[in-house]
Each structure stands twice: as C-alpha cells, then as structure tokens.
Enzyme design. Structure first.
Site, PDB file in Angstrom:
ATOM      1  N   HIS A  14     -42.637 -58.433   2.460  1.00  0.00           N
ATOM      2  CA  HIS A  14     -41.877 -59.633   2.094  1.00  0.00           C
ATOM      3  C   HIS A  14     -41.822 -60.585   3.143  1.00  0.00           C
ATOM      4  O   HIS A  14     -41.154 -61.339   3.147  1.00  0.00           O
ATOM      5  CB  HIS A  14     -40.652 -59.296   1.466  1.00  0.00           C
ATOM      6  CG  HIS A  14     -40.515 -58.743   0.121  1.00  0.00           C
ATOM      7  ND1 HIS A  14     -39.795 -58.946  -0.918  1.00  0.00           N
ATOM      8  CD2 HIS A  14     -41.624 -58.057  -0.458  1.00  0.00           C
ATOM      9  CE1 HIS A  14     -40.018 -58.419  -1.833  1.00  0.00           C
ATOM     10  NE2 HIS A  14     -41.019 -57.652  -1.809  1.00  0.00           N
ATOM     11  N   GLY A  17     -44.230 -63.909   8.085  1.00  0.00           N
ATOM     12  CA  GLY A  17     -45.094 -64.028   9.598  1.00  0.00           C
ATOM     13  C   GLY A  17     -45.882 -62.870   9.539  1.00  0.00           C
ATOM     14  O   GLY A  17     -46.897 -62.935   9.938  1.00  0.00           O
ATOM     15  N   GLU A  45     -37.346 -48.572  -0.775  1.00  0.00           N
ATOM     16  CA  GLU A  45     -36.412 -48.115   0.038  1.00  0.00           C
ATOM     17  C   GLU A  45     -37.308 -47.007   1.315  1.00  0.00           C
ATOM     18  O   GLU A  45     -37.814 -46.239   0.647  1.00  0.00           O
ATOM     19  CB  GLU A  45     -35.246 -47.080  -0.453  1.00  0.00           C
ATOM     20  CG  GLU A  45     -34.014 -47.264   0.375  1.00  0.00           C
ATOM     21  CD  GLU A  45     -32.912 -46.599  -0.021  1.00  0.00           C
ATOM     22  OE1 GLU A  45     -32.287 -45.747   0.629  1.00  0.00           O
ATOM     23  OE2 GLU A  45     -33.019 -46.515  -1.497  1.00  0.00           O
ATOM     24  N   ASP A  74     -45.842 -49.865   9.645  1.00  0.00           N
ATOM     25  CA  ASP A  74     -44.227 -49.397   9.752  1.00  0.00           C
ATOM     26  C   ASP A  74     -44.156 -49.310  11.496  1.00  0.00           C
ATOM     27  O   ASP A  74     -45.163 -48.643  12.084  1.00  0.00           O
ATOM     28  CB  ASP A  74     -43.746 -48.239   9.270  1.00  0.00           C
ATOM     29  CG  ASP A  74     -42.282 -47.933   9.156  1.00  0.00           C
ATOM     30  OD1 ASP A  74     -41.584 -49.121   8.750  1.00  0.00           O
ATOM     31  OD2 ASP A  74     -41.734 -47.021   9.726  1.00  0.00           O
ATOM     32  N   ARG A 183     -49.606 -52.820  17.549  1.00  0.00           N
ATOM     33  CA  ARG A 183     -50.123 -53.540  16.237  1.00  0.00           C
ATOM     34  C   ARG A 183     -51.463 -53.785  16.455  1.00  0.00           C
ATOM     35  O   ARG A 183     -52.329 -53.371  15.832  1.00  0.00           O
ATOM     36  CB  ARG A 183     -49.217 -54.719  15.749  1.00  0.00           C
ATOM     37  CG  ARG A 183     -49.612 -54.971  14.379  1.00  0.00           C
ATOM     38  CD  ARG A 183     -48.286 -56.200  13.791  1.00  0.00           C
ATOM     39  NE  ARG A 183     -47.264 -55.370  13.916  1.00  0.00           N
ATOM     40  CZ  ARG A 183     -46.112 -55.538  14.859  1.00  0.00           C
ATOM     41  NH1 ARG A 183     -46.291 -56.404  16.016  1.00  0.00           N
ATOM     42  NH2 ARG A 183     -44.901 -54.957  14.717  1.00  0.00           N
TER      43      ARG A 183
HETATM   44  P1  IMP Z   1     -40.881 -52.801  10.146  1.00  0.00           P
HETATM   45  O1  IMP Z   1     -42.032 -52.319  10.685  1.00  0.00           O
HETATM   46  O2  IMP Z   1     -40.904 -54.147   9.545  1.00  0.00           O
HETATM   47  O3  IMP Z   1     -40.021 -51.765   9.558  1.00  0.00           O
HETATM   48  O4  IMP Z   1     -39.950 -53.214  11.402  1.00  0.00           O
HETATM   49  C1  IMP Z   1     -39.922 -52.869  12.495  1.00  0.00           C
HETATM   50  C2  IMP Z   1     -38.819 -53.211  13.569  1.00  0.00           C
HETATM   51  O5  IMP Z   1     -39.245 -52.831  14.914  1.00  0.00           O
HETATM   52  C3  IMP Z   1     -38.807 -54.901  13.639  1.00  0.00           C
HETATM   53  O6  IMP Z   1     -37.905 -55.416  13.104  1.00  0.00           O
HETATM   54  C4  IMP Z   1     -38.541 -55.106  15.350  1.00  0.00           C
HETATM   55  O7  IMP Z   1     -37.105 -55.065  15.395  1.00  0.00           O
HETATM   56  C5  IMP Z   1     -39.031 -53.848  16.137  1.00  0.00           C
HETATM   57  N1  IMP Z   1     -40.685 -54.087  16.342  1.00  0.00           N
HETATM   58  C6  IMP Z   1     -41.904 -53.637  15.928  1.00  0.00           C
HETATM   59  N2  IMP Z   1     -42.916 -54.168  16.510  1.00  0.00           N
HETATM   60  C7  IMP Z   1     -42.421 -54.988  17.696  1.00  0.00           C
HETATM   61  C8  IMP Z   1     -43.118 -55.722  18.503  1.00  0.00           C
HETATM   62  O8  IMP Z   1     -43.988 -55.908  18.531  1.00  0.00           O
HETATM   63  N3  IMP Z   1     -41.998 -56.478  19.375  1.00  0.00           N
HETATM   64  C9  IMP Z   1     -40.649 -56.162  19.261  1.00  0.00           C
HETATM   65  N4  IMP Z   1     -39.862 -55.521  18.260  1.00  0.00           N
HETATM   66  C10 IMP Z   1     -40.805 -54.795  17.467  1.00  0.00           C
END
Ligand code: IMP
Length: 198
Positions: A14, A17, A45, A74, A183
């Site tokens: 969602h 960015g 969840e 993730d 990533r």
């Molecule tokens: P999700 O993968 O959307 O569940 O979020 C993972 C969380 O890890 C993000 O909200 C960031 O806080 C952190 N995170 C993941 N990748 C990065 C990055 O490249 N820089 C900074 N924080 C990151």
C-alpha cells in the site's frame, strides 16, 4: 519460470513510494505493474517470524486475491548485538505514527557501548497464480552511527554507514545507495533469474 513482456505483476504493498521505486527498477521489461493498494486489496497481517515468511505470506495472499503473479518484499535492520532486533519489527518500532526518530533513538539507546555492526536485509517473494513461489535475498552490511547524519532516505538510513563508505545512506543519492543496498541486491538476483534482458 520466467517473466515476459506483457505479463501483469501485482506488487503487494500500500506504499506508493515502494510501488514507484519498483516500477522504475522494472521499467525496461514491459511488464504491467499495479499494486494491491491501488486495487483496494487489504494487506495481510505479518504473522510469520522471518523476513522470508512474511514476504511469502504477502505475495501468496495477493496472488490468491488477484489471480495474478504477485511480488512482495519484506525488509528491515538487523543488529546482532540486540539479538537481531529490530529485524522483522523494524517498521513496528516506529509505532502507529511511523515515527522513525523514536525507532532510531531506541536502537542507539539499547546499543550503549555494544558492537555497532548491523545489516539491512531484504527478501523479495514472487508467487504465481498456481501457488508456486521463488524468493531472493539481499543484504547490506555496515555500522550504526550516532548522532544521525543526512536528510535523505527513510527509516534507519540516517544511522547506517555501509561498509566501505564514510557516509550514511541518508547522505547519499538514491543511485549511490543502490550501489550497495539490500533491496538493489535482491532485485538484481530477481532480474537475473526471471527476466531475459538485464
Ligand atoms: P517493510 O519491509 O515494508 O515491512 O518495512 C521494513 C522497515 O524496515 C521499513 O519501515 C524501514 O524502517 C526499515 N528499512 C527497510 N529498508 C530500509 C532502508 O533501505 N533504509 C532504512 N530503513 C529501512
């Protein structure tokens, strides 16, 4: 199984960015990319206790709901001296307000004078409508610094200096960060394995 021009790929997110970042990465391949957010499909969840488990859970859920090939990621910050925290809880440490200043402060306070090595990890999971899946992982190793430095980036970027550099990710351009980011590495494996031109 490969992806080919004209295939539809639904990104399980969602986050606009994230959708734009991945659309940019995949723009050379002629895929039709959409997101669960744009299609009004709720996010499941994250009940698994690994990055891979949660990435697969999101990709599978979206593939079942849409009947289309679905991609989820993730990611998070892993600090060995904190037993791997915040890890899969990286987003949750920022609370419902998504206040990452609080999350960064928490990491620094808990670290005290413990070793400051850490790494970001990203798992990409892709699921086809028949339920088959593949996962790709990338890591970026470095050090936690304090005080934070830089205005760019997001999340924990301003407290993380990747190995071989002196700047935090928040002091780099997106292109510079992509040279070493978790990533970008996961995406490189994804592209090499599933797409013919790279
Ligand atoms: P999700 O993968 O959307 O569940 O979020 C993972 C969380 O890890 C993000 O909200 C960031 O806080 C952190 N995170 C993941 N990748 C990065 C990055 O490249 N820089 C900074 N924080 C990151």
């Amino acid at each position: 199984m490969k992806l080919k021009t004209g295939d539809t790929l639904i990104l399980a997110t969602h986050n606009q960015g994230k959708l734009e970042e991945i659309q940019t990465l995949l723009s050379p391949y002629g895929l039709n990319i959409n997101s669960s957010g744009n299609l009004g499909i709720e996010e499941p969840e994250e009940t698994e206790n690994t990055f891979e488990g949660n990435a697969l859970l999101k990709a599978k859920y979206t593939a079942v709901k849409t009947g289309q090939i679905s991609l989820a990621d993730d990611s998070g910050l892993v600090v060995p001296a904190l037993d791997g925290m915040p890890g899969i809880y990286s987003a949750r440490w920022a609370g419902p307000e998504r206040n990452f200043a609080v999350a960064r402060e928490k990491v620094n306070t808990l670290l005290e004078d413990k070793p400051r090595n850490a790494y970001f990890l990203c798992v990409l999971a892709i699921t086809w409508p028949d339920g088959s899946s593949k996962v790709f992982e990338g890591q970026s190793h470095g050090e936690i610094v304090w005080p934070t430095r830089g205005e760019g980036g997001f999340g924990y970027d301003s407290m993380f200096v990747p190995s071989g550099d002196t700047r935090t990710y928040a002091q780099m351009t997106k292109i510079e960060k992509a040279q070493s980011s978790h990533r970008a590495k996961a995406f490189k494996l994804f592209q090499e394995t599933l797409l013919d031109v790279y």
